[in-house]
Design a protein around this motif. Sequence first.
Motif, short mmCIF file in Angstrom:
data_model
loop_
_atom_site.label_atom_id
_atom_site.label_comp_id
_atom_site.label_asym_id
_atom_site.label_seq_id
_atom_site.Cartn_x
_atom_site.Cartn_y
_atom_site.Cartn_z
N ILE A 70 0.91 -1.03 0.00
CA ILE A 70 0.12 -0.06 -0.30
C ILE A 70 0.86 1.16 0.05
O ILE A 70 2.07 1.24 0.28
CB ILE A 70 -1.06 -0.02 1.14
CG1 ILE A 70 0.05 -0.01 2.52
CG2 ILE A 70 -1.96 -1.15 1.08
CD1 ILE A 70 -0.73 0.31 3.91
N HIS A 71 0.46 2.30 -0.51
CA HIS A 71 0.88 3.81 -0.15
C HIS A 71 0.70 4.44 1.16
O HIS A 71 -0.52 4.42 1.61
CB HIS A 71 0.51 4.52 -1.33
CG HIS A 71 0.95 4.30 -2.52
ND1 HIS A 71 0.22 3.62 -3.68
CD2 HIS A 71 2.08 4.70 -3.36
CE1 HIS A 71 1.07 3.65 -4.42
NE2 HIS A 71 2.24 4.32 -4.37
N GLU A 72 1.61 4.46 2.12
CA GLU A 72 1.32 5.05 3.11
C GLU A 72 2.71 5.94 3.44
O GLU A 72 3.51 5.79 3.09
CB GLU A 72 1.37 3.95 4.25
CG GLU A 72 2.51 3.29 4.36
CD GLU A 72 2.24 2.25 5.53
OE1 GLU A 72 0.95 1.98 6.13
OE2 GLU A 72 3.28 1.39 5.74
N GLY A 73 2.48 6.97 4.45
CA GLY A 73 3.53 7.84 4.90
C GLY A 73 3.73 9.00 3.98
O GLY A 73 3.75 8.69 2.78
N ARG A 74 4.15 10.12 4.26
CA ARG A 74 4.16 11.24 3.34
C ARG A 74 5.55 11.82 3.17
O ARG A 74 6.25 11.68 4.37
CB ARG A 74 3.36 12.41 3.70
CG ARG A 74 1.91 12.01 3.33
CD ARG A 74 0.89 13.24 3.71
NE ARG A 74 -0.47 12.95 3.13
CZ ARG A 74 -1.58 11.94 3.64
NH1 ARG A 74 -1.32 11.30 4.63
NH2 ARG A 74 -2.60 11.66 2.82
N ARG A 75 5.99 12.13 2.12
CA ARG A 75 7.29 12.81 1.76
C ARG A 75 7.07 13.86 0.89
O ARG A 75 6.08 13.96 0.30
CB ARG A 75 8.08 11.92 1.12
CG ARG A 75 8.96 10.56 2.30
CD ARG A 75 9.85 9.83 1.53
NE ARG A 75 11.04 10.88 1.21
CZ ARG A 75 12.37 10.22 0.58
NH1 ARG A 75 12.25 9.09 0.11
NH2 ARG A 75 13.15 11.31 0.24
N ARG A 76 7.95 14.75 0.94
CA ARG A 76 8.10 15.70 -0.06
C ARG A 76 9.58 15.71 -0.87
O ARG A 76 10.66 15.90 -0.38
CB ARG A 76 8.22 17.08 0.68
CG ARG A 76 6.92 17.61 1.44
CD ARG A 76 6.69 18.93 1.81
NE ARG A 76 5.40 19.35 2.34
CZ ARG A 76 4.91 20.36 2.72
NH1 ARG A 76 5.52 21.43 2.25
NH2 ARG A 76 3.83 20.43 3.07
N LEU A 77 9.18 15.51 -1.98
CA LEU A 77 10.35 15.38 -3.03
C LEU A 77 10.61 16.88 -3.90
O LEU A 77 9.82 17.60 -3.94
CB LEU A 77 9.86 14.55 -4.25
CG LEU A 77 9.44 13.16 -3.83
CD1 LEU A 77 9.15 12.31 -5.19
CD2 LEU A 77 10.55 12.39 -2.97
#
Length: 283
Positions: A70-77
């Motif tokens: 699954i997609h989880e956790g956030r980042r900023r590229l």
Amino acid sequence: MVLDRIFIHELAKALALPAPDSVPRSGEEGQHVNCYHVYVTDNDGTYLAESVVDNGKKLKVLVWNEEKRIHEGRRRLDLTKLKSMNFTIHHYHGLVTHTYQSAFDFLIHEATHFYKLQSKYSRCKFALPKFLHLRTKYDRPDRSRVLKAVVDLSESNHTQTIDVSRILNQIYGMYAILHPQYPRIKQATILVMHSLDESEDIDLVSESECRIRGNALTTLENLQRDATERKRSSITMWLTIIFAVTSLFQAKLVVTDLTVNLDSIVTSLLLGAKNIGDWLSSW
């Protein structure tokens, strides 16, 4: 750099549109869809883009968790490092899906609105076959057709469960579910599936789902062989009738006022019979 800024600007507009996790691809709801799914990869991982932030300097993403799938956790590229990122962008425009594998590909179609012309072309391309298909009368599927569909669908994975809808799509095509006869044909197919289950050619998992069994191929070959024999018998019968009538005319046992050169007709019939015989012997 100019192209990078244009890409980021167009990407921000695309991500600003609401995009559900599961995009409808059929029916009235699917016809009004207009959204994007943007997948990004770099040296550190794989992501699903959410939005462009910080005045176009950052890309807010969800991180893919391989273990949980699954997609989880956030980042900023960092979008200033755009060259180190790979993009796969899906634009769901009505019932048409446009897929772009690069930023340049995305700009060529989206910034110029060329995708709209492609969508219209796709709709027109499938409109006529769909129109003709919906007006074609369905014949009730017999055991051979249903079993062949199950065998074909199971070629890549013989343990998979096959739904009656997939069987009907395999037999009648992608527009089967829209056909006016679909409910009746679906019930008839389920009855055939029950019959195949009783003969142990398939294994019914539920009322409308099945798995293939080991003797399905043997049964299918026998059914196809029987169908071939019936075709041969039918062709032989008609050839016999034609030759009998021709012989009556040649022997002048049947006389009409119509003058016909039977030599050319007989020659054509004999040639046709030879071709049919060669065709039958090739089976």
